[in-house]
Structures are given as C-alpha cells and as structure tokens.
Enzyme design. Structure first.
Site, mmCIF file in Angstrom:
data_model
loop_
_atom_site.group_PDB
_atom_site.id
_atom_site.type_symbol
_atom_site.label_atom_id
_atom_site.label_comp_id
_atom_site.label_asym_id
_atom_site.label_seq_id
_atom_site.Cartn_x
_atom_site.Cartn_y
_atom_site.Cartn_z
ATOM 1 N N HIS A 18 20.431 50.975 88.519
ATOM 2 C CA HIS A 18 20.334 51.693 89.799
ATOM 3 C C HIS A 18 21.077 50.945 90.898
ATOM 4 O O HIS A 18 21.705 51.549 91.757
ATOM 5 C CB HIS A 18 18.871 51.836 90.219
ATOM 6 C CG HIS A 18 18.048 52.697 89.307
ATOM 7 N ND1 HIS A 18 16.994 52.209 88.563
ATOM 8 C CD2 HIS A 18 18.123 54.017 89.027
ATOM 9 C CE1 HIS A 18 16.461 53.192 87.870
ATOM 10 N NE2 HIS A 18 17.118 54.291 88.109
ATOM 11 N N LYS A 63 25.117 56.363 81.601
ATOM 12 C CA LYS A 63 24.219 56.334 80.441
ATOM 13 C C LYS A 63 23.682 57.735 80.159
ATOM 14 O O LYS A 63 23.564 58.145 79.018
ATOM 15 C CB LYS A 63 23.057 55.354 80.660
ATOM 16 C CG LYS A 63 22.166 55.244 79.416
ATOM 17 C CD LYS A 63 21.134 54.158 79.563
ATOM 18 C CE LYS A 63 19.975 54.588 80.431
ATOM 19 N NZ LYS A 63 19.151 55.667 79.850
ATOM 20 N N ASP A 64 23.371 58.461 81.245
ATOM 21 C CA ASP A 64 22.897 59.844 81.107
ATOM 22 C C ASP A 64 24.104 60.777 81.242
ATOM 23 O O ASP A 64 24.190 61.563 82.185
ATOM 24 C CB ASP A 64 21.853 60.139 82.180
ATOM 25 C CG ASP A 64 20.626 59.257 82.010
ATOM 26 O OD1 ASP A 64 19.982 59.323 80.965
ATOM 27 O OD2 ASP A 64 20.346 58.460 82.929
ATOM 28 N N SER A 112 17.526 50.468 81.170
ATOM 29 C CA SER A 112 16.843 51.742 81.415
ATOM 30 C C SER A 112 15.421 51.449 81.861
ATOM 31 O O SER A 112 14.818 50.454 81.434
ATOM 32 C CB SER A 112 16.803 52.532 80.099
ATOM 33 O OG SER A 112 15.758 53.483 80.106
HETATM 34 O O1 PAF Z 1 18.248 60.227 86.076
HETATM 35 C C1 PAF Z 1 17.162 60.330 86.671
HETATM 36 O O2 PAF Z 1 16.546 59.345 87.036
HETATM 37 C C2 PAF Z 1 16.583 61.707 86.941
HETATM 38 O O3 PAF Z 1 16.871 62.580 85.892
HETATM 39 C C3 PAF Z 1 17.019 62.305 88.277
HETATM 40 C C4 PAF Z 1 18.512 62.530 88.344
HETATM 41 C C5 PAF Z 1 16.605 61.372 89.411
HETATM 42 C C6 PAF Z 1 16.337 63.657 88.504
HETATM 43 O O4 PAF Z 1 14.951 63.533 88.514
#
Ligand code: PAF
Length: 288
Positions: free
Chosen positions: A37, A149-150, A185
C-alpha cells in the site's frame, strides 16, 4: 492527517480542492496497510498534490464463506502509516455511510470478471466495482492507484472507468515482495511461519514458468502442468487455478505467442493467495 467519516464531508473537501486546481490522488484500500500500500501512496504522491487513502472493508465483495468478519482492522497502526507517509486525508466511512438503506444498485463489469478469481469468487468483482465506483464519487480523484498483484481487479477498474465515462486516470503500481519473493498482502497475516515458507512456491512457480518460456516452451498446457506439479509437491497447498491469459482481454491462450499474464491462486492452509507475472511471449523475444 485529516480523518473523514462522512461521505458529504469527503465530497465537499474534494470539491474545494478541485476549485483550487489541486490534483487529487486516491488509494482505495481495505486497511491492514503494508509496504505494498505504501508504494501505491508514494506513487499517488508523485503524481498529485493531495493524497486520499480510504479504508473500508467492503462487505459486498466477500462471499458468505469468506473472511469478512475476521479481516484484520488495525486502524490505529493504519492511521500511523498514513500520517508518516504524509497522506492528506484518510477516508474512513462506515458500512451505513457507503450503503445507506442497504443497496439495490450494483456495477457489473462483464467479460473480464468471468474467469480467474471471478470463477472461484462469485459476486466478488461486482462488489469491488460497486464500491470503487462509489468511492470515486466520494473522493473525486484525478488519479487512482491500484496494485499489480490484483491485476484482474485493475483491468476491471480500467474497463469500468472507460465504460462509465469516469473522468480519471488509473495507475497500476508494481507488486511489492518480501525477500523470499512472496507477494506482500494483508492476508499474509493469516499464515503461520511454516505456511509463509510454503507460500513462496507461488513465486517459485512463476519463476519456473518464465524460465520454461525463456528456454523455448510455448505450450500453456505444459507450463501450467509444470507449475502445478511444483506447487502440489509442497504440503498444505491446494491450487485454486493456474491460468495463462492474454494481457488485454484476459482470455486464456493455448500458445505463448504474445504478451501474456501467468496468474494463479493457491490455498496455503486455509488462506487463499494470488500472484501473477506478465511475460513477453512471441517467437522473436527469446532465442530458441
Ligand atoms: O484491493 C482492495 O483492497 C479492494 O478490493 C478495494 C479496491 C479497496 C475495493 O474494496
């Protein structure tokens, strides 16, 4: 760090910033912040004048048997991370703020969400698209930053932004990894120390796939089988899926003849982890 809990207050602040021609960067999260993050926050900071982070554990993206109730919510530590990173505003709405009177309106992105994680998590991407659209309407960002990652989530959000004519830029930042290669993660917090070692097999299987491709292998079936064997050899793991898909439309490919994404989801104990790698295919990319 200004903490805002009300949608109306967030929207008013965003309007004021826009009046002042300040560029707003947005990092939507579900909290339990980690280095991954932080890299998104830093990217938003590079690109924008103001940075908003949202923390909202979104109930509509969890299946009934999933971990909504036990999802980590270390709000004090998260606020501290934001403070240290110079985040301007932490948007921290309640479920009632984001879903007043329940919810009857959803955003559904077809196509891109049907395979990969969409197959094993029915309704998940509908929940993500819905909350991301709502958060965009609260924060009114110029740029929103998501993690690679997503990658399916990022592809879906890009498509949603295009289809719904949102006037903003989607930025995707690289996956951050531990020294072992394990993708960072929030769900790694569920892993025991032994499971954390087992979980490095996701990364190792991606390395294996890439080295097979570099040495001339082009059959996705054989690459997937080799990755599956490597993972199956590690106790306590269970493959949810391994797929090789086109980078743009996320449709499976049989032969690595273009840029592809190798993506996988694996249960390590009870914890489902995902990872992926973009690999250059094509006959000219590598010596045979
Ligand atoms: O990736 C995430 O943490 C969540 O899917 C998000 C984008 C904040 C939506 O809730």
């Amino acid at each position: 760090l200004k903490v805002i809990e009300k949608v109306s207050e967030m929207q008013a602040l965003a309007d004021a910033w826009r009046e002042e021609k300040q560029k707003i960067g947005f990092v939507p999260t579900m909290g339990a912040l980690h280095e991954g993050h932080l890299s998104l926050i830093r990217r938003a900071r590079e690109l924008c004048d103001r940075v908003v982070v949202s923390i909202f554990v979104n109930p509509t993206q969890f299946g009934p048997a999933e971990d909504f109730a036990k999802y980590p919510r270390p709000i004090e530590a998260d606020s501290e991370w934001c403070r240290r990173e110079g985040v301007d505003t932490l948007f921290l709405p309640s479920v009632e703020e984001m879903y007043p009177d329940g919810n009857q309106t959803y955003v559904q992105v077809d196509g891109l969400t049907e395979r990969l994680c969409g197959r094993s998590r029915p309704g998940h991407f509908r929940g993500v698209a819905t909350i991301v659209a709502k958060l965009f309407l609260c924060v009114k960002p110029h740029v929103a930053v998501f993690g690679a990652k997503d990658f399916q989530q990022a592809a879906m959000v890009r498509r949603m932004v295009r289809d719904l004519l949102f006037d903003l830029q989607i930025e995707v930042a690289p996956t951050v990894r531990e020294a072992s290669g394990l993708a960072i993660s929030s769900r790694n917090a569920y892993l025991t120390p032994e499971e954390k070692i087992s979980a490095t097999v996701l990364y190792q299987s991606l390395n294996l796939a890439e080295s097979l491709i570099q040495s001339g292998e082009r059959s996705c079936e054989r690459i997937i089988a080799a990755m599956g064997s490597l993972i199956d050899a590690v106790d306590g793991t269970r493959v949810d899926y391994i797929e090789i898909v086109d980078e743009v439309d996320l449709q499976p490919v049989a032969i690595v003849d273009r840029r592809v994404v190798i993506a996988l989801a694996v249960f390590v104990g009870q914890t489902r982890l995902i990872d992926n790698r973009v690999v250059e295919g094509g006959w000219r990319s590598f010596p045979r």
